[in-house]
Structure formats: structure tokens, C-alpha cells
Design a protein around this motif. Structure first.
Motif, PDB file in Angstrom:
ATOM      1  N   GLN A  24       7.321 -16.646   3.963  1.00  0.00           N
ATOM      2  CA  GLN A  24       7.668 -15.641   4.960  1.00  0.00           C
ATOM      3  C   GLN A  24       8.095 -16.340   6.248  1.00  0.00           C
ATOM      4  N   VAL A  25       9.174 -15.865   6.818  1.00  0.00           N
ATOM      5  CA  VAL A  25       9.706 -16.437   8.050  1.00  0.00           C
ATOM      6  C   VAL A  25       9.329 -15.548   9.223  1.00  0.00           C
ATOM      7  N   GLN A  26       8.760 -16.143  10.240  1.00  0.00           N
ATOM      8  CA  GLN A  26       8.473 -15.417  11.475  1.00  0.00           C
ATOM      9  C   GLN A  26       9.390 -15.927  12.580  1.00  0.00           C
ATOM     10  N   LEU A  27       9.906 -14.982  13.349  1.00  0.00           N
ATOM     11  CA  LEU A  27      10.808 -15.310  14.452  1.00  0.00           C
ATOM     12  C   LEU A  27      10.239 -14.715  15.738  1.00  0.00           C
ATOM     13  N   VAL A  28      10.208 -15.523  16.780  1.00  0.00           N
ATOM     14  CA  VAL A  28       9.682 -15.060  18.061  1.00  0.00           C
ATOM     15  C   VAL A  28      10.672 -15.405  19.161  1.00  0.00           C
ATOM     16  N   GLU A  29      11.193 -14.371  19.809  1.00  0.00           N
ATOM     17  CA  GLU A  29      12.132 -14.575  20.908  1.00  0.00           C
ATOM     18  C   GLU A  29      11.381 -14.717  22.233  1.00  0.00           C
ATOM     19  N   SER A  30      12.002 -15.405  23.144  1.00  0.00           N
ATOM     20  CA  SER A  30      11.458 -15.534  24.497  1.00  0.00           C
ATOM     21  C   SER A  30      12.600 -15.789  25.468  1.00  0.00           C
ATOM     22  N   GLY A  31      12.314 -15.590  26.746  1.00  0.00           N
ATOM     23  CA  GLY A  31      13.284 -15.947  27.775  1.00  0.00           C
ATOM     24  C   GLY A  31      14.078 -14.802  28.350  1.00  0.00           C
ATOM     25  N   GLY A  32      13.851 -13.595  27.869  1.00  0.00           N
ATOM     26  CA  GLY A  32      14.556 -12.460  28.447  1.00  0.00           C
ATOM     27  C   GLY A  32      14.084 -12.186  29.865  1.00  0.00           C
ATOM     28  N   GLY A  33      14.777 -11.283  30.528  1.00  0.00           N
ATOM     29  CA  GLY A  33      14.376 -10.942  31.882  1.00  0.00           C
ATOM     30  C   GLY A  33      15.460 -10.191  32.610  1.00  0.00           C
ATOM     31  N   LEU A  34      15.301 -10.153  33.931  1.00  0.00           N
ATOM     32  CA  LEU A  34      16.228  -9.445  34.804  1.00  0.00           C
ATOM     33  C   LEU A  34      17.087 -10.461  35.548  1.00  0.00           C
ATOM     34  N   VAL A  35      18.387 -10.237  35.558  1.00  0.00           N
ATOM     35  CA  VAL A  35      19.304 -11.142  36.234  1.00  0.00           C
ATOM     36  C   VAL A  35      20.419 -10.320  36.857  1.00  0.00           C
TER      37      VAL A  35
ATOM     38  N   GLY B  30      21.350 -15.648  13.576  1.00  0.00           N
ATOM     39  CA  GLY B  30      22.196 -14.747  14.337  1.00  0.00           C
ATOM     40  C   GLY B  30      21.448 -14.133  15.504  1.00  0.00           C
ATOM     41  N   TRP B  31      22.213 -13.722  16.485  1.00  0.00           N
ATOM     42  CA  TRP B  31      21.692 -12.928  17.599  1.00  0.00           C
ATOM     43  C   TRP B  31      22.403 -11.572  17.574  1.00  0.00           C
ATOM     44  N   PHE B  32      21.605 -10.533  17.684  1.00  0.00           N
ATOM     45  CA  PHE B  32      22.119  -9.175  17.765  1.00  0.00           C
ATOM     46  C   PHE B  32      21.534  -8.544  19.026  1.00  0.00           C
ATOM     47  N   ARG B  33      22.104  -7.429  19.433  1.00  0.00           N
ATOM     48  CA  ARG B  33      21.551  -6.715  20.569  1.00  0.00           C
ATOM     49  C   ARG B  33      21.667  -5.218  20.326  1.00  0.00           C
ATOM     50  N   GLN B  34      20.793  -4.497  21.012  1.00  0.00           N
ATOM     51  CA  GLN B  34      20.758  -3.056  20.815  1.00  0.00           C
ATOM     52  C   GLN B  34      20.344  -2.372  22.096  1.00  0.00           C
ATOM     53  N   VAL B  35      21.044  -1.277  22.397  1.00  0.00           N
ATOM     54  CA  VAL B  35      20.657  -0.414  23.506  1.00  0.00           C
ATOM     55  C   VAL B  35      20.225   0.916  22.911  1.00  0.00           C
TER      56      VAL B  35
ATOM     57  N   TYR C 294      17.624  -8.083  22.859  1.00  0.00           N
ATOM     58  CA  TYR C 294      18.268  -9.107  22.045  1.00  0.00           C
ATOM     59  C   TYR C 294      17.315  -9.549  20.931  1.00  0.00           C
ATOM     60  N   TYR C 295      17.839  -9.545  19.723  1.00  0.00           N
ATOM     61  CA  TYR C 295      17.072  -9.910  18.544  1.00  0.00           C
ATOM     62  C   TYR C 295      17.674 -11.144  17.881  1.00  0.00           C
ATOM     63  N   CYS C 296      16.825 -12.058  17.463  1.00  0.00           N
ATOM     64  CA  CYS C 296      17.331 -13.114  16.602  1.00  0.00           C
ATOM     65  C   CYS C 296      16.988 -12.760  15.163  1.00  0.00           C
ATOM     66  N   ALA C 297      17.774 -13.297  14.251  1.00  0.00           N
ATOM     67  CA  ALA C 297      17.617 -12.974  12.848  1.00  0.00           C
ATOM     68  C   ALA C 297      17.999 -14.184  12.006  1.00  0.00           C
ATOM     69  N   ALA C 298      17.416 -14.245  10.825  1.00  0.00           N
ATOM     70  CA  ALA C 298      17.677 -15.353   9.902  1.00  0.00           C
ATOM     71  C   ALA C 298      18.261 -14.827   8.609  1.00  0.00           C
ATOM     72  N   SER C 299      19.353 -15.455   8.206  1.00  0.00           N
ATOM     73  CA  SER C 299      19.984 -15.129   6.936  1.00  0.00           C
ATOM     74  C   SER C 299      19.798 -16.297   5.974  1.00  0.00           C
TER      75      SER C 299
ATOM     76  N   TRP D  40      13.725 -10.812  11.063  1.00  0.00           N
ATOM     77  CA  TRP D  40      14.054 -10.433  12.424  1.00  0.00           C
ATOM     78  C   TRP D  40      12.885 -10.708  13.347  1.00  0.00           C
ATOM     79  N   GLY D  41      13.223 -11.054  14.588  1.00  0.00           N
ATOM     80  CA  GLY D  41      12.206 -11.147  15.612  1.00  0.00           C
ATOM     81  C   GLY D  41      11.923  -9.779  16.209  1.00  0.00           C
ATOM     82  N   GLN D  42      11.006  -9.751  17.161  1.00  0.00           N
ATOM     83  CA  GLN D  42      10.597  -8.492  17.767  1.00  0.00           C
ATOM     84  C   GLN D  42      11.510  -8.075  18.912  1.00  0.00           C
ATOM     85  N   GLY D  43      12.353  -8.986  19.367  1.00  0.00           N
ATOM     86  CA  GLY D  43      13.304  -8.666  20.417  1.00  0.00           C
ATOM     87  C   GLY D  43      12.813  -9.052  21.792  1.00  0.00           C
ATOM     88  N   THR D  44      13.761  -9.328  22.673  1.00  0.00           N
ATOM     89  CA  THR D  44      13.451  -9.622  24.068  1.00  0.00           C
ATOM     90  C   THR D  44      14.457  -8.875  24.946  1.00  0.00           C
TER      91      THR D  44
END
Length: 123
Positions: free
Chosen positions: A1-12, A35-40, A93-98, A113-117
Motif C-alpha cells: 500500500q502506498v501512502q502519500l502526504v502533501e505539505s507546503g500549502g498556504g496563502l500567498v 501527478g499533481w491535480f487540483r480541485q475547487v 492540490y493533490y498528489c497521486a501515484a500511477s 492519492w494524498g489527502q490534499g493541501t
């Protein structure tokens, strides 16, 4: 099982820069396309960038020339450097592994997929 953890998001502020990271554990990171994906809210998840196991990169037109993806296989980490940010880049922003190893810009080809940042760009 692959776990992905994103970090570094914020306000700019618009025009600024931000780097987000995704640390992977489990599996063989060096063989994955990442890959990196994003969602609003209210919209479908959107492809942003991808990087293959052989460091081939590919970008959505909306971020070409502004975003750069890279990976460090020794650290099992993929990075997304975002420059000249715009308010329309605001998203989770989500990272993902294929596991396919090939380039892909469709979410269903990514198994993990990661949990998103959250990235918020103010105008």
C-alpha cells in the motif's frame, strides 16, 4: 500500500511563489508516475502536472511556464514549484501515484492519492 502526504500549502499573494511537497511511503516510488491535480469546490478534479519514472514531465496548458515538477527518488518525494501564482490557481492540490509508469493526465489512471493541501492565492 502506498501512502502519500502533501505539505507546503498556504496563502500567498498573486505573483508570488509556493512549493508543495508530497512524501511517499510503501511501494517502489522510483517506478511510479507521479501527478499533481487540483480541485475547487463544485468542480471536477483537474490535472496540473505529471512526472514519469524516467523524469519525463508534462503540464497542463494553464500552468506551463509557471509551475515546475521534480522528484527526488532518494527521499521518495515529489515537488511542485509554483511561480507567478494567480488567484485562479487557488485550489486543494493533490498528489497521486500511477503504477502504470507512463504519462497520464487522467485521474482514473492514478491508484493512490494524498489527502490534499490547500493553496490560496489572494489578489
Amino acid at each position: 500500500q502506498v501512502q502519500l502526504v502533501e505539505s507546503g500549502g498556504g496563502l500567498v499573494q498573486a505573483g508570488g511563489s509556493l512549493r508543495v511537497s508530497c512524501a511517499a511511503s510503501g511501494g517502489t516510488f522510483s517506478s511510479y508516475t507521479m501527478g499533481w491535480f487540483r480541485q475547487v469546490p463544485g468542480k471536477e478534479r483537474e490535472f496540473v502536472v505529471g512526472i514519469t519514472w524516467s523524469d519525463g514531465t508534462y503540464y497542463a496548458d494553464s500552468v506551463k511556464g509557471r509551475f515546475t515538477v521534480s522528484r527526488d527518488n532518494a527521499k521518495n518525494t515529489v515537488y511542485l514549484q509554483m511561480n507567478r501564482l494567480k488567484p485562479e490557481d487557488t485550489a486543494v492540490y493533490y498528489c497521486a501515484a500511477s503504477l502504470s509508469g507512463s504519462s497520464s493526465d487522467t485521474s482514473y489512471e492514478y491508484a493512490y492519492w494524498g489527502q490534499g493541501t490547500q493553496v490560496t492565492v489572494s489578489s
